[in-house]
Structure formats: structure tokens, C-alpha cells
Design a protein around this motif. Structure first.
Motif, PDB file in Angstrom:
ATOM      1  N   ALA A   1      -3.689   4.889   2.088  1.00  0.00           N
ATOM      2  CA  ALA A   1      -3.076   3.894   2.977  1.00  0.00           C
ATOM      3  C   ALA A   1      -4.134   3.114   3.757  1.00  0.00           C
ATOM      4  O   ALA A   1      -5.111   3.682   4.235  1.00  0.00           O
ATOM      5  CB  ALA A   1      -2.127   4.589   3.944  1.00  0.00           C
ATOM      6  N   ASP A   2      -3.949   1.814   3.844  1.00  0.00           N
ATOM      7  CA  ASP A   2      -4.748   0.974   4.745  1.00  0.00           C
ATOM      8  C   ASP A   2      -3.936  -0.286   5.052  1.00  0.00           C
ATOM      9  O   ASP A   2      -2.793  -0.379   4.615  1.00  0.00           O
ATOM     10  CB  ASP A   2      -6.128   0.648   4.160  1.00  0.00           C
ATOM     11  CG  ASP A   2      -6.043  -0.111   2.839  1.00  0.00           C
ATOM     12  OD1 ASP A   2      -5.027  -0.798   2.599  1.00  0.00           O
ATOM     13  OD2 ASP A   2      -6.989  -0.004   2.037  1.00  0.00           O
ATOM     14  N   GLU A   3      -4.532  -1.227   5.785  1.00  0.00           N
ATOM     15  CA  GLU A   3      -3.678  -2.351   6.219  1.00  0.00           C
ATOM     16  C   GLU A   3      -3.145  -3.188   5.047  1.00  0.00           C
ATOM     17  O   GLU A   3      -2.130  -3.864   5.173  1.00  0.00           O
ATOM     18  CB  GLU A   3      -4.339  -3.227   7.305  1.00  0.00           C
ATOM     19  CG  GLU A   3      -5.494  -4.061   6.863  1.00  0.00           C
ATOM     20  CD  GLU A   3      -6.839  -3.375   7.133  1.00  0.00           C
ATOM     21  OE1 GLU A   3      -7.840  -4.086   7.087  1.00  0.00           O
ATOM     22  OE2 GLU A   3      -6.895  -2.153   7.371  1.00  0.00           O
ATOM     23  N   SER A   4      -3.798  -3.057   3.873  1.00  0.00           N
ATOM     24  CA  SER A   4      -3.284  -3.805   2.719  1.00  0.00           C
ATOM     25  C   SER A   4      -2.271  -2.976   1.914  1.00  0.00           C
ATOM     26  O   SER A   4      -1.583  -3.497   1.040  1.00  0.00           O
ATOM     27  CB  SER A   4      -4.437  -4.220   1.802  1.00  0.00           C
ATOM     28  OG  SER A   4      -4.938  -3.068   1.140  1.00  0.00           O
ATOM     29  N   PHE A   5      -2.194  -1.672   2.189  1.00  0.00           N
ATOM     30  CA  PHE A   5      -1.309  -0.779   1.422  1.00  0.00           C
ATOM     31  C   PHE A   5      -0.618   0.167   2.421  1.00  0.00           C
ATOM     32  O   PHE A   5      -1.145   1.227   2.772  1.00  0.00           O
ATOM     33  CB  PHE A   5      -2.133   0.008   0.397  1.00  0.00           C
ATOM     34  CG  PHE A   5      -1.313   0.813  -0.583  1.00  0.00           C
ATOM     35  CD1 PHE A   5      -0.489   0.183  -1.516  1.00  0.00           C
ATOM     36  CD2 PHE A   5      -1.367   2.210  -0.597  1.00  0.00           C
ATOM     37  CE1 PHE A   5       0.270   0.936  -2.428  1.00  0.00           C
ATOM     38  CE2 PHE A   5      -0.622   2.960  -1.511  1.00  0.00           C
ATOM     39  CZ  PHE A   5       0.198   2.310  -2.428  1.00  0.00           C
ATOM     40  N   VAL A   6       0.523  -0.291   2.904  1.00  0.00           N
ATOM     41  CA  VAL A   6       1.239   0.428   3.965  1.00  0.00           C
ATOM     42  C   VAL A   6       2.163   1.474   3.330  1.00  0.00           C
ATOM     43  O   VAL A   6       2.989   1.144   2.472  1.00  0.00           O
ATOM     44  CB  VAL A   6       2.046  -0.575   4.822  1.00  0.00           C
ATOM     45  CG1 VAL A   6       2.944   0.157   5.814  1.00  0.00           C
ATOM     46  CG2 VAL A   6       1.090  -1.526   5.542  1.00  0.00           C
ATOM     47  N   VAL A   7       1.989   2.721   3.759  1.00  0.00           N
ATOM     48  CA  VAL A   7       2.727   3.831   3.139  1.00  0.00           C
ATOM     49  C   VAL A   7       3.687   4.463   4.150  1.00  0.00           C
ATOM     50  O   VAL A   7       3.296   4.740   5.287  1.00  0.00           O
ATOM     51  CB  VAL A   7       1.738   4.915   2.643  1.00  0.00           C
ATOM     52  CG1 VAL A   7       2.496   6.150   2.154  1.00  0.00           C
ATOM     53  CG2 VAL A   7       0.835   4.367   1.539  1.00  0.00           C
ATOM     54  N   THR A   8       4.906   4.691   3.730  1.00  0.00           N
ATOM     55  CA  THR A   8       5.868   5.435   4.557  1.00  0.00           C
ATOM     56  C   THR A   8       6.427   6.585   3.733  1.00  0.00           C
ATOM     57  O   THR A   8       7.016   6.360   2.669  1.00  0.00           O
ATOM     58  CB  THR A   8       7.035   4.539   5.011  1.00  0.00           C
ATOM     59  OG1 THR A   8       6.503   3.306   5.507  1.00  0.00           O
ATOM     60  CG2 THR A   8       7.860   5.220   6.098  1.00  0.00           C
ATOM     61  N   CYS A   9       6.233   7.805   4.223  1.00  0.00           N
ATOM     62  CA  CYS A   9       6.823   8.983   3.577  1.00  0.00           C
ATOM     63  C   CYS A   9       8.021   9.392   4.415  1.00  0.00           C
ATOM     64  O   CYS A   9       7.862   9.807   5.565  1.00  0.00           O
ATOM     65  CB  CYS A   9       5.816  10.134   3.538  1.00  0.00           C
ATOM     66  SG  CYS A   9       4.319   9.733   2.634  1.00  0.00           S
ATOM     67  N   LEU A  10       9.190   9.233   3.855  1.00  0.00           N
ATOM     68  CA  LEU A  10      10.409   9.602   4.582  1.00  0.00           C
ATOM     69  C   LEU A  10      10.765  11.029   4.197  1.00  0.00           C
ATOM     70  O   LEU A  10      11.104  11.302   3.041  1.00  0.00           O
ATOM     71  CB  LEU A  10      11.537   8.627   4.227  1.00  0.00           C
ATOM     72  CG  LEU A  10      11.299   7.177   4.680  1.00  0.00           C
ATOM     73  CD1 LEU A  10      12.318   6.235   4.037  1.00  0.00           C
ATOM     74  CD2 LEU A  10      11.349   7.048   6.202  1.00  0.00           C
TER      75      LEU A  10
END
Ligand SMILES: NC(=O)c1ccc[n+]([C@@H]2O[C@H](COP(=O)([O-])OP(=O)(O)OC[C@H]3O[C@@H](n4cnc5c(N)ncnc54)[C@H](O)[C@@H]3O)[C@@H](O)[C@H]2O)c1
Length: 339
Positions: free
Chosen positions: A152-161
Motif C-alpha cells: 500500500a502507498d498513496e498510489s495504491f490504497v488498500v482496505t481490508c474489511l
């Protein structure tokens, strides 16, 4: 093409009418439709039938967002197919995430699970609580979260629900989920058989509310919340003990007997979960369903299906049964590849 997918398509088609929606699924349960009025994937612009372990070339070209649902999706399947669970839920999944990042995908939403808390007595677990993944399934979810955190970084935003246990009606209903099992028992034979002693805690979330959470994650404010987020997804009001769920069903559906197995060995899964962070970050996307509406809605779907299978625990509405039958009939090999 599973249990959660159809409701998500319905929501995204409404909330992002101009989006191009592409589905990818190998179709293990494609035929397991339940009381549908249209083929759920007709809401997509394009559907690939493909195994995540051999994804189609150019799959990710021009894609903004990936919502990653595909998985061997519960503990019983994970126990029977340990290596395959690792290969699909972790290995192929992280490869997909890496390819997505390389292809310029900017958002990655991952369906994780509260089962990462394992057996956790005492107070409700928040995201900082120690993890106790007890099964191949839960381990695969944690492995993914850890690797996604590195990507994850500002170009690849990750959300694990980290979803609570799902419940509710779907176009591909599963009855291997606790509340759905109770409602099915009540409708088919006016009998709810609780396999545990009823004391384990099990937070639930309705499939419609899972879609709501995913829609939030697609658009969330990463400037304030950070590029990586692992978040319990559900609501504090939906932490139930299994016996309370059985009783709630019996109250709503008349004439139902509840039998509890008082001598059952302790359930390995019992936890209460703190959903406070999700409440704080997503105040406009909080779960909408109540336990009562979830039960009534599911009962209505089962009645529409003219459901009356008292032996449903051995039926096509149980994911492990479908997979096992594919294997027995030689349609899938032991690596769960189509033959
Ligand atoms: N249902 C729940 O209670 C719950 C709770 C928490 C998290 N989740 C997660 O949400 C996601 C969706 O769950 P669900 O209940 O819809 O499960 P499901 O089993 O109904 O659907 C999973 C889908 O993934 C597909 N799939 C599996 N392996 C694949 C592969 N190698 N290539 C391509 N497609 C593949 C299957 O064909 C199926 O359509 C899963 O990741 C699950 O772990 C579910």
C-alpha cells in the motif's frame, strides 16, 4: 459468482451507474442460483470465467479499482483443502494485488474476516487486539493483510474489511452460515438444531451491509485515514450469542422448536468484535439491516423458492458439498482445477 457478489453488483450498478463493472470467477457455484428473477451477472459489463491462479492477460488494463472476493470461503473447505486455500486465498491473491499495482489500479478492497480473532474470550476485539487465526482460512486472510500492507502507498490504497459472519438472502444463497442455517431449519422443518451449546459469540453482518461497506471502501478518504486500513466491518449491535440468534428466529417464525446441544464440545470460534472504528470512519455507511428484517427477508426468499429441504445441510446450498460433488464426479481435480 458467489454469495456476496450478486448483492454487491446490485449496489454498485445503482451507486456508480456509469462505471464499467467486470467480474472474474471460476464459477464453482455459478449454477447454485436461489430464487432469482434475473441472472445476477447480467448487471456486469463483462464476465470472465477464469481461475485466479491463471488470470487472463490484460485483465487489469484500464482498471481503477479491484474488489477481491474470490476465495475458498470458509473453515470447513479450508480444512479439507488446506494447500489449495493457501494457493488461492494467499498466493494467487497477492500475485493479483501486485499485478494490480503494477497496472496502475489505485484502489484494492479485500474481503478479510473477523475469524482472524479466533477463540477470543472476554472483551470485544478491536483492530489492535492480538490475532489468533486458528484455521487455514483465517491464516490466509492474515497473510494477505500483511502482504497488502507492504504494497500500500498513496498510489495504491488498500482496505481490508474484516467482515463479521455474513447472513441474509442472496441470489446464490449459502446455508452454511449460522443465521441462514437457523432460518432454513425453521422454514423447512419448524426445527432449529444448534450444534454447539449456544454460548459462542458470533458477530454478524447482512450481505447488503457488506456491499455498503465495500462501496465506502472504494471511495474512502485515504488522505486522512492512510493508504492501508484493516478494519472490522459490522456493528456493535450485531454481536450475538448463537442461542440468541436461534431464539430470535423462533420468535419471528411461529411454531419452531429450538434444540441446543448442551453436551457439545466448546466451539473453537467465539469472539465479540469492536466495530467502533468503522462507525467513526464510515458514519454514512453503517449497517442498515436489523436482525428482524434480516430474518424476515431471508424467510421470504426461502418461501419464494418453495424451500422445504429438511436435509439442507447435505444440499447444494452448502459450499463444501458442492465442491466435494464436483470432485467426486471428476469435474474438479484435487487442486480444484476444472477437468
Ligand atoms: N460469507 C461470509 O460469512 C464471509 C465473512 C467474511 C468474509 N468473507 C469473504 O468474502 C468473500 C466472498 O464470500 P462468499 O460468502 O461470497 O463466498 P462464496 O464461496 O459464495 O464465493 C466465493 C467465490 O470465489 C470464487 N473462487 C474461488 N476460488 C477461485 C479461483 N481460484 N479463481 C476464481 N474464482 C474463485 C468461487 O467460484 C465463488 O464464486 C470471500 O473472500 C470470503 O472469505 C465472507
Amino acid at each position: 459468482m458467489g454469495y456476496v457478489g450478486p448483492g454487491l453488483l446490485e449496489r454498485l450498478r445503482r451507486s456508480s451507474p456509469d462505471a464499467v463493472l467486470v467480474g472474474v470467477d471460476t464459477g464453482y457455484f455459478a449454477h447454485c442460483l436461489t430464487g432469482v428473477t434475473i441472472f445476477p451477472e447480467a448487471r456486469l459489463d463483462l464476465q470472465y470465467f477464469a481461475d485466479l491462479r491463471k488470470p487472463p492477460e490484460n485483465l487489469l488494463e484500464g482498471v481503477d479499482t479491484v474488489v477481491h472476493l474470490a476465495a475458498i470461503s470458509n473453515d470447513p473447505m479450508g480444512d479439507r483443502f488446506k494447500e489449495v486455500t493457501h494457493d488461492i486465498n494467499f498466493q494467487a491473491s497477492i500475485e493479483l494485488a501486485k499485478k494490480a499495482k503494477a497496472a496502475g489500479v489505485s484502489r484494492f478492497v479485500f474481503a478479510s474476516s473477523c475469524s482472524v480473532y479466533g477463540f477470543a474470550e472476554g472483551e470485544a476485539r478491536n483492530e489492535q487486539a492480538p490475532l489468533n487465526p486458528l484455521t487455514a482460512y483465517a491464516k490466509s486472510k492474515i497473510g494477505m493483510e500483511e502482504e497488502l500492507n507492504k504494497l500500500a502507498d498513496e498510489s495504491f490504497v488498500v482496505t481490508c474489511l474484516r467482515f463479521a459472519t455474513a447472513c441474509g438472502a442472496s441470489d446464490r444463497l449459502r446455508l452454511d452460515l449460522v443465521l441462514n442455517d437457523f432460518v432454513a431449519g425453521a422454514i423447512a422443518s419448524r426445527q432449529i438444531t444448534v450444534l454447539s451449546d449456544g454460548t459462542p459469540w458470533r458477530p454478524l453482518i447482512h450481505v447488503k451491509d457488506m456491499a455498503l461497506a465495500i462501496d465506502w471502501a472504494i471511495h474512502r478518504d485515504s488522505d486522512n485515514e492512510g493508504a492501508f486500513l484493516a478494519l472490522n466491518s459490522g456493528s456493535n449491535g450485531w454481536n450475538y450469542q448463537v442461542r440468541d440468534l436461534a431464539e430470535a428466529v423462533a420468535e419471528i417464525i411461529p411454531g419452531v422448536d429450538v434444540s441446543i446441544n448442551k453436551d457439545a464440545p466448546a466451539d473453537k470460534r467465539s469472539y465479540q468484535v469492536d466495530f467502533g472504528l468503522y462507525e467513526k470512519l464510515a458514519p454514512d455507511h453503517q449497517p442498515q439491516m436489523t436482525l428482524k428484517t434480516a430474518i424476515e427477508d431471508l424467510a421470504e426468499r426461502l418461501e419464494f423458492m418453495k424451500f422445504n429441504d429438511g436435509d439442507f445441510r447435505n444440499s447444494q446450498l452448502i459450499r463444501l458439498k458442492v465442491i466435494s460433488e464436483h470432485c467426486e464426479q471428476g469435474r474438479l481435480n484435487s487442486r480444484l482445477e476444472w477437468q
